[in-house]
Design a protein around this motif. Structure first.
Motif, PDB file in Angstrom:
ATOM      1  N   ASN A 156       0.862  -1.183   0.000  1.00 22.54           N
ATOM      2  CA  ASN A 156       0.000   0.000   0.000  1.00 22.54           C
ATOM      3  C   ASN A 156       0.903   1.238   0.000  1.00 22.54           C
ATOM      4  O   ASN A 156       1.890   1.291   0.745  1.00 22.54           O
ATOM      5  CB  ASN A 156      -0.899  -0.033   1.242  1.00 22.54           C
ATOM      6  CG  ASN A 156      -1.825   1.157   1.327  1.00 22.54           C
ATOM      7  OD1 ASN A 156      -1.428   2.223   1.782  1.00 22.54           O
ATOM      8  ND2 ASN A 156      -3.056   0.993   0.894  1.00 22.54           N
ATOM      9  N   LEU A 157       0.564   2.232  -0.828  1.00 22.13           N
ATOM     10  CA  LEU A 157       1.438   3.406  -0.954  1.00 22.13           C
ATOM     11  C   LEU A 157       1.628   4.121   0.381  1.00 22.13           C
ATOM     12  O   LEU A 157       2.739   4.530   0.729  1.00 22.13           O
ATOM     13  CB  LEU A 157       0.864   4.377  -1.989  1.00 22.13           C
ATOM     14  CG  LEU A 157       0.938   3.960  -3.456  1.00 22.13           C
ATOM     15  CD1 LEU A 157       0.396   5.070  -4.343  1.00 22.13           C
ATOM     16  CD2 LEU A 157       2.370   3.620  -3.857  1.00 22.13           C
ATOM     17  N   LEU A 158       0.557   4.276   1.138  1.00 23.21           N
ATOM     18  CA  LEU A 158       0.676   4.954   2.426  1.00 23.21           C
ATOM     19  C   LEU A 158       1.501   4.130   3.407  1.00 23.21           C
ATOM     20  O   LEU A 158       2.372   4.660   4.103  1.00 23.21           O
ATOM     21  CB  LEU A 158      -0.720   5.218   3.001  1.00 23.21           C
ATOM     22  CG  LEU A 158      -1.192   6.665   3.041  1.00 23.21           C
ATOM     23  CD1 LEU A 158      -2.592   6.752   3.615  1.00 23.21           C
ATOM     24  CD2 LEU A 158      -0.241   7.551   3.808  1.00 23.21           C
ATOM     25  N   LEU A 180      -1.486  11.798   0.421  1.00 20.82           N
ATOM     26  CA  LEU A 180      -2.101  10.481   0.257  1.00 20.82           C
ATOM     27  C   LEU A 180      -3.162  10.217   1.325  1.00 20.82           C
ATOM     28  O   LEU A 180      -4.182   9.582   1.053  1.00 20.82           O
ATOM     29  CB  LEU A 180      -1.037   9.393   0.308  1.00 20.82           C
ATOM     30  CG  LEU A 180      -0.061   9.327  -0.872  1.00 20.82           C
ATOM     31  CD1 LEU A 180       0.989   8.251  -0.634  1.00 20.82           C
ATOM     32  CD2 LEU A 180      -0.805   9.062  -2.175  1.00 20.82           C
ATOM     33  N   THR A 181      -2.932  10.723   2.539  1.00 22.99           N
ATOM     34  CA  THR A 181      -3.940  10.562   3.593  1.00 22.99           C
ATOM     35  C   THR A 181      -5.222  11.292   3.216  1.00 22.99           C
ATOM     36  O   THR A 181      -6.329  10.786   3.443  1.00 22.99           O
ATOM     37  CB  THR A 181      -3.397  11.082   4.936  1.00 22.99           C
ATOM     38  OG1 THR A 181      -2.200  10.369   5.281  1.00 22.99           O
ATOM     39  CG2 THR A 181      -4.421  10.883   6.048  1.00 22.99           C
ATOM     40  N   GLY A 182      -5.084  12.473   2.624  1.00 20.94           N
ATOM     41  CA  GLY A 182      -6.263  13.197   2.156  1.00 20.94           C
ATOM     42  C   GLY A 182      -6.988  12.463   1.050  1.00 20.94           C
ATOM     43  O   GLY A 182      -8.223  12.454   0.988  1.00 20.94           O
ATOM     44  N   MET A 183      -6.224  11.823   0.158  1.00 25.06           N
ATOM     45  CA  MET A 183      -6.835  11.024  -0.899  1.00 25.06           C
ATOM     46  C   MET A 183      -7.569   9.817  -0.322  1.00 25.06           C
ATOM     47  O   MET A 183      -8.680   9.481  -0.750  1.00 25.06           O
ATOM     48  CB  MET A 183      -5.757  10.588  -1.891  1.00 25.06           C
ATOM     49  CG  MET A 183      -5.167  11.734  -2.697  1.00 25.06           C
ATOM     50  SD  MET A 183      -3.587  11.338  -3.504  1.00 25.06           S
ATOM     51  CE  MET A 183      -4.032   9.966  -4.539  1.00 25.06           C
ATOM     52  N   VAL A 206      -2.832   2.618  14.417  1.00 21.70           N
ATOM     53  CA  VAL A 206      -2.152   1.968  15.551  1.00 21.70           C
ATOM     54  C   VAL A 206      -0.642   2.010  15.368  1.00 21.70           C
ATOM     55  O   VAL A 206       0.113   2.247  16.310  1.00 21.70           O
ATOM     56  CB  VAL A 206      -2.650   0.512  15.706  1.00 21.70           C
ATOM     57  CG1 VAL A 206      -1.774  -0.266  16.674  1.00 21.70           C
ATOM     58  CG2 VAL A 206      -4.099   0.497  16.168  1.00 21.70           C
ATOM     59  N   ARG A 207      -0.210   1.804  14.131  1.00 22.75           N
ATOM     60  CA  ARG A 207       1.216   1.699  13.858  1.00 22.75           C
ATOM     61  C   ARG A 207       1.924   3.056  13.768  1.00 22.75           C
ATOM     62  O   ARG A 207       3.105   3.175  14.082  1.00 22.75           O
ATOM     63  CB  ARG A 207       1.418   0.961  12.533  1.00 22.75           C
ATOM     64  CG  ARG A 207       2.827   0.495  12.293  1.00 22.75           C
ATOM     65  CD  ARG A 207       2.921  -0.244  10.973  1.00 22.75           C
ATOM     66  NE  ARG A 207       3.097   0.672   9.850  1.00 22.75           N
ATOM     67  CZ  ARG A 207       3.049   0.307   8.579  1.00 22.75           C
ATOM     68  NH1 ARG A 207       2.784  -0.941   8.275  1.00 22.75           N
ATOM     69  NH2 ARG A 207       3.238   1.167   7.614  1.00 22.75           N
ATOM     70  N   SER A 208       1.205   4.094  13.336  1.00 26.47           N
ATOM     71  CA  SER A 208       1.857   5.368  13.048  1.00 26.47           C
ATOM     72  C   SER A 208       1.127   6.530  13.711  1.00 26.47           C
ATOM     73  O   SER A 208      -0.024   6.826  13.360  1.00 26.47           O
ATOM     74  CB  SER A 208       1.922   5.586  11.526  1.00 26.47           C
ATOM     75  OG  SER A 208       2.318   6.901  11.228  1.00 26.47           O
ATOM     76  N   ALA A 209       1.805   7.204  14.652  1.00 34.93           N
ATOM     77  CA  ALA A 209       1.230   8.402  15.272  1.00 34.93           C
ATOM     78  C   ALA A 209       1.092   9.511  14.237  1.00 34.93           C
ATOM     79  O   ALA A 209       0.172  10.341  14.308  1.00 34.93           O
ATOM     80  CB  ALA A 209       2.112   8.861  16.429  1.00 34.93           C
ATOM     81  N   GLU A 210       2.000   9.539  13.255  1.00 37.42           N
ATOM     82  CA  GLU A 210       1.934  10.544  12.183  1.00 37.42           C
ATOM     83  C   GLU A 210       0.632  10.402  11.408  1.00 37.42           C
ATOM     84  O   GLU A 210      -0.071  11.386  11.156  1.00 37.42           O
ATOM     85  CB  GLU A 210       3.131  10.376  11.252  1.00 37.42           C
ATOM     86  CG  GLU A 210       3.127  11.333  10.072  1.00 37.42           C
ATOM     87  CD  GLU A 210       4.255  11.047   9.089  1.00 37.42           C
ATOM     88  OE1 GLU A 210       4.533  11.916   8.244  1.00 37.42           O
ATOM     89  OE2 GLU A 210       4.856   9.944   9.170  1.00 37.42           O
ATOM     90  N   PHE A 211       0.308   9.172  11.029  1.00 36.78           N
ATOM     91  CA  PHE A 211      -0.937   8.948  10.288  1.00 36.78           C
ATOM     92  C   PHE A 211      -2.150   9.286  11.145  1.00 36.78           C
ATOM     93  O   PHE A 211      -3.103   9.916  10.669  1.00 36.78           O
ATOM     94  CB  PHE A 211      -1.024   7.498   9.816  1.00 36.78           C
ATOM     95  CG  PHE A 211      -2.352   7.161   9.186  1.00 36.78           C
ATOM     96  CD1 PHE A 211      -2.618   7.503   7.876  1.00 36.78           C
ATOM     97  CD2 PHE A 211      -3.351   6.527   9.923  1.00 36.78           C
ATOM     98  CE1 PHE A 211      -3.844   7.215   7.293  1.00 36.78           C
ATOM     99  CE2 PHE A 211      -4.579   6.235   9.348  1.00 36.78           C
ATOM    100  CZ  PHE A 211      -4.827   6.576   8.027  1.00 36.78           C
ATOM    101  N   ALA A 212      -2.149   8.861  12.407  1.00 32.35           N
ATOM    102  CA  ALA A 212      -3.288   9.128  13.293  1.00 32.35           C
ATOM    103  C   ALA A 212      -3.555  10.624  13.406  1.00 32.35           C
ATOM    104  O   ALA A 212      -4.713  11.069  13.395  1.00 32.35           O
ATOM    105  CB  ALA A 212      -3.034   8.526  14.671  1.00 32.35           C
ATOM    106  N   ASP A 219      -8.497  16.210   6.378  1.00 37.99           N
ATOM    107  CA  ASP A 219      -8.182  16.836   5.100  1.00 37.99           C
ATOM    108  C   ASP A 219      -8.560  15.888   3.968  1.00 37.99           C
ATOM    109  O   ASP A 219      -8.494  14.662   4.113  1.00 37.99           O
ATOM    110  CB  ASP A 219      -6.688  17.150   5.004  1.00 37.99           C
ATOM    111  CG  ASP A 219      -6.276  18.264   5.954  1.00 37.99           C
ATOM    112  OD1 ASP A 219      -7.168  19.024   6.393  1.00 37.99           O
ATOM    113  OD2 ASP A 219      -5.074  18.380   6.259  1.00 37.99           O
ATOM    114  N   VAL A 220      -8.947  16.463   2.829  1.00 38.90           N
ATOM    115  CA  VAL A 220      -9.281  15.652   1.663  1.00 38.90           C
ATOM    116  C   VAL A 220      -8.518  16.177   0.457  1.00 38.90           C
ATOM    117  O   VAL A 220      -8.264  17.366   0.333  1.00 38.90           O
ATOM    118  CB  VAL A 220     -10.799  15.642   1.364  1.00 38.90           C
ATOM    119  CG1 VAL A 220     -11.541  14.835   2.399  1.00 38.90           C
ATOM    120  CG2 VAL A 220     -11.363  17.055   1.294  1.00 38.90           C
TER     121      VAL A 220
END
Length: 290
Positions: A156-158, A180-183, A206-212, A219-220
């Motif tokens: 997965n790209l993210l 990518l998170t917005g997408m 769970v794995r990434s605080a950055e993603f959370a 954002d979209v």
């Protein structure tokens, strides 16, 4: 991630409201403000709806705003076109009665698209609706990494860009992850109950605080085009443009193609990478014919 469409709509509105400063919309900030951004009643006034009605929207209660009300709120919050589409998508999901769990067929890449990948001289890959890498040509594998060495569930790209070592290969990784998170957020809104969406968002959070943190921002982004910088170990820095092309049929996978300005240094490095990729094949052919 919440499976409740009303709650998703409420959270999106709340995050957007708290980012708008009163002075940005012609209001006096006033003393002793205890909330960031606009108050609910201020936004309701700007949008021309009752304060109680808007409050119920942000509380995730059973309200069914019309398209005109949604557009008025979008104008009051100075939404982009993508944010406005996202708002309408969330509201449509909130208005739809709960349905029994449905079965989702696996995403598949048509044979004709696989042939197109093999014939394309630029790096290209097919990405599913939730950014899963479904297929790629050899040059994309040489540019972005050996996808076959990654377990299918993590292809997965993210997920790949959230890996601790991704900074070295992608100098602008943080900005790309945010994009990518917005997408992904926009795609999840279209199918909030999809099991792959639930699994992926839960695992990444769970794995990434950055993603959370990014996911909580709501954002979209539109998956259309962008720019990517790669620090490749064999050919050096590459600055490439990418374009996403929707595949024929139902909404879902898209074809992403990376290109460089013809005749420029990035184009030269991309050609060099393609040549390095072809070199082992040429050696093998020569060995067989001798």
């Amino acid at each position: 991630m919440t499976d409740d469409p009303r709650r998703a709509l409420a959270e999106f509105l709340r995050t957007r409201r708290t980012r708008v400063r009163p002075q940005d919309v012609g209001l006096e900030p006033g003393p002793r403000r205890r909330v960031a951004g606009l108050r609910r009643e201020e936004l309701a006034l700007l949008a021309g709806v009752s304060s109680d009605y808007y409050q119920r929207m942000e509380q995730g209660r059973d309200v069914r705003p019309s398209g005109q009300v949604l557009d008025a709120i979008a104008r009051a919050l100075d939404f982009s076109a993508e944010e406005t589409r996202h708002l309408h998508s969330l509201a449509a999901a909130a208005r739809t009665p709960a349905r029994p769990a449905r079965r989702y067929p696996p995403e598949e890449v048509p044979p004709t698209t696989l042939r197109l990948l093999r014939a394309t001289t630029s790096p290209a890959l097919v990405v599913g609706r939730f950014l899963d890498v479904l297929a790629w040509n050899p040059l994309a594998g040489a540019l972005l990494g050996a996808f076959t060495e990654v377990p299918r569930a993590e292809r997965n790209l993210l997920a790949l860009l959230l890996h601790p070592e991704a900074d070295r290969a992608c100098p602008e990784r943080a900005a790309t992850v945010a994009e990518l998170t917005g997408m992904l957020r926009a795609q999840v809104a279209a199918e909030p109950g999809h099991p792959r969406a639930v699994e992926l968002v839960g695992a990444l959070a769970v794995r990434s605080a950055e993603f959370a943190t990014l996911w909580a921002r709501h954002d979209v982004e539109a998956a259309t085009r962008g720019r990517m910088r790669v620090d490749h170990p064999l050919v050096g820095e590459l600055n490439l443009d990418w374009d996403a092309y929707a595949m024929p049929g139902a909404p879902g996978p898209v074809l992403i193609v990376y290109t460089a300005e013809p005749g420029g240094p990035d184009d030269d490095r991309l050609r060099l990478l393609a040549g390095l990729l072809d070199a082992p094949r040429a050696t093998e052919t020569s060995t067989r014919s001798s």
